[in-house]
Design an enzyme around this catalytic site. Structure first.
Site, PDB file in Angstrom:
ATOM      1  N   LYS A 172      36.902  36.594  37.647  1.00  0.00           N
ATOM      2  CA  LYS A 172      37.534  36.541  36.328  1.00  0.00           C
ATOM      3  C   LYS A 172      38.550  35.386  36.251  1.00  0.00           C
ATOM      4  O   LYS A 172      38.951  34.837  37.275  1.00  0.00           O
ATOM      5  CB  LYS A 172      38.191  37.888  36.005  1.00  0.00           C
ATOM      6  CG  LYS A 172      37.168  39.049  35.974  1.00  0.00           C
ATOM      7  CD  LYS A 172      36.320  39.076  34.717  1.00  0.00           C
ATOM      8  CE  LYS A 172      35.017  39.832  34.807  1.00  0.00           C
ATOM      9  NZ  LYS A 172      35.023  41.250  35.031  1.00  0.00           N
TER      10      LYS A 172
HETATM   11  C1  LIG Z   1      34.431  42.716  34.962  1.00  0.00           C
HETATM   12  C2  LIG Z   1      34.249  43.602  33.784  1.00  0.00           C
HETATM   13  C3  LIG Z   1      34.661  44.932  33.780  1.00  0.00           C
HETATM   14  C4  LIG Z   1      35.119  45.632  35.007  1.00  0.00           C
HETATM   15  O1  LIG Z   1      36.185  45.032  35.594  1.00  0.00           O
HETATM   16  P1  LIG Z   1      36.645  45.562  37.047  1.00  0.00           P
HETATM   17  O2  LIG Z   1      37.978  44.952  37.218  1.00  0.00           O
HETATM   18  O3  LIG Z   1      35.621  45.028  38.007  1.00  0.00           O
HETATM   19  O4  LIG Z   1      36.667  47.031  36.995  1.00  0.00           O
HETATM   20  C5  LIG Z   1      34.579  45.655  32.612  1.00  0.00           C
HETATM   21  N1  LIG Z   1      34.100  45.104  31.488  1.00  0.00           N
HETATM   22  C6  LIG Z   1      33.662  43.832  31.453  1.00  0.00           C
HETATM   23  C7  LIG Z   1      33.177  43.274  30.159  1.00  0.00           C
HETATM   24  C8  LIG Z   1      33.701  43.048  32.606  1.00  0.00           C
HETATM   25  O5  LIG Z   1      33.255  41.793  32.588  1.00  0.00           O
END
Ligand SMILES: *Cc1c(COP(=O)(O)O)cnc(C)c1O
Length: 405
Positions: A203
């Site tokens: 991210k």
């Molecule tokens: C990455 C992601 C999540 C989950 O995030 P985590 O931190 O891995 O739990 C949820 N929704 C979307 C759209 C994502 O891209």
């Protein structure tokens, strides 16, 4: 390249072996600096590596950055979605509207909070929840809408707000892609009742793994904090900081969802650099758009006027009608060229956990399926050099030219 030893013994040797691969451009490579490394070392040396002062500092920074009153640092975005939905006290048949084009966790969180995820289609051009489709799914049992700011592009929040106000629904923003996203200068994550951000390794802001729940609702923030720390009224840092072995009570069965200071040590410096990184992400976006304009692809349009796109993902949509291979074959050939890619996402109604339980089938959400069949995410990170970007461009052009018909 280091030679692979017949048997790696020490941890350092094992890591060296794992790295002894041909040079590849990895999808979602994080951009980590010396500041993160130094802060992690300081945290490790400080004698306090659990949830403590660095988590507090990161929460404060994050709340200030997005303009929210409360921020609770968690070990994932999914944890934040789960806890926010738990505060709604959903009854088993209560419904929460979720876009059909998102990561599985957006819908899993609803199930874990005892509700029923009701999917709605997205728009082909924005990949975000289609407000018309969402409104059509509202029933007397609907309790909430989840808006996913897909790839970092803000959803049509004004239209979602109309649907929600008319029917007394709650709005949860899945901001996993949207740390930098704004509408008219206001950050995504401050429009809904709650928002959950992700700091997963790929991210825009990463802590290895981690998340941040933000809300302006003080009672909800308190309830979420308590649920995230085993239901304890008081965490270990505040018990210690207040001068000794303080007491706590456990009023609810909680979860183990808090962030650690080691993670927050990374996050503090990631967040400090996020505005500086955005122009680099925008630049890579522009380079890709220019380089692919003559290929059989559909380029995603710019964000709406007044909206700022966080540029989390660069999604290439393959024009399958003018290619003689499918998306997965393109992915494999790009991988053979040393380019890592992602798929965001396969439409979630076709994943067995939703399809089999709720009876979804192909044809239910045509726009999500259209994206699902065509989408391919290219490397997009401020850690990419212009040479890396040229390599990606060359490989994409080579593979798509080879298969143009
Ligand atoms: C990455 C992601 C999540 C989950 O995030 P985590 O931190 O891995 O739990 C949820 N929704 C979307 C759209 C994502 O891209």
């Amino acid at each position: 390249m280091a030679a692979i030893r017949p048997s790696a013994e020490t941890p350092a040797e094992r890591v060296a072996d794992a790295q002894a691969l041909p040079p590849r451009i990895v999808f979602g490579r994080p951009a980590l600096g010396q500041e993160e490394i130094d802060e992690v070392v300081d945290a490790l040396r400080s004698g306090w590596i659990g949830t403590g002062p660095r988590v507090r500092a990161f929460e404060k920074m994050f709340a200030d950055y997005v303009g929210a009153r409360h921020a609770v640092a968690l070990n994932s975005c999914t944890a934040g979605l789960h806890l926010a939905l738990l505060t709604l006290d959903l009854a088993p048949d209560d419904e929460v509207i979720v876009p059909a084009m998102t990561f599985a966790a957006t819908a899993s969180a609803v199930i874990h909070a005892h509700g029923r995820p009701v999917l709605a289609d997205v728009r082909r051009d924005t990949m975000c929840l289609d407000p018309t489709a969402a409104a059509a799914q509202v029933t007397p049992r609907t309790r909430a809408l989840v808006a996913v700011h897909f790839a970092g592009r803000p959803c049509e929040l004004d239209r979602l707000e109309e649907i929600r106000l008319g029917r007394g629904l709650r709005l949860l923003e899945d901001c996993a892609h949207a740390v930098e996203s704004t509408v008219d200068g206001r950050h995504c994550g401050t429009f809904g009742d709650f928002a959950s951000f992700s700091f997963h390794a790929t991210k825009n802001v990463t802590t290895g793994d981690g998340g941040m729940l933000v809300t302006d609702d003080e009672d909800a923030a308190e309830a979420i904090l308590r649920l995230a720390q085993h239901g304890l009224s008081n965490d270990a840092w505040s018990r210690t900081a207040n001068g000794g072995p303080g007491a706590y009570d456990v009023a609810v069965p909680g979860f183990k969802y808090r962030m650690t200071d080691i993670q927050a040590a990374i996050g503090i410096h990631q967040l400090a650099r996020v505005e500086h990184n955005l122009p680099q992400r925008e630049q890579i976006h522009r380079w890709y758009d220019e380089a692919f304009a003559d290929l059989p692809v559909v380029l995603v349009p710019a964000a709406a006027p007044g909206a700022r796109h966080a540029r989390h993902l660069y999604t290439l949509l393959l024009d399958l009608e003018h290619l003689d291979v499918d998306r997965d074959a393109v992915r494999r050939e790009l991988s053979d060229e040393g380019i890592g890619t992602g798929v965001h996402y396969r439409a979630i109604h076709l994943e067995p956990f939703l399809r089999d339980r709720f009876g979804y089938a192909r044809g239910d959400f045509p726009a999500a399926e259209w994206i699902s069949d065509r989408t391919l995410s290219l490397p997009l990170s401020p850690g990419l050099s212009s040479g890396d970007v040229r390599r990606v461009v060359r490989a994409v052009r080579l593979v798509l030219r080879r298969h143009t018909r």
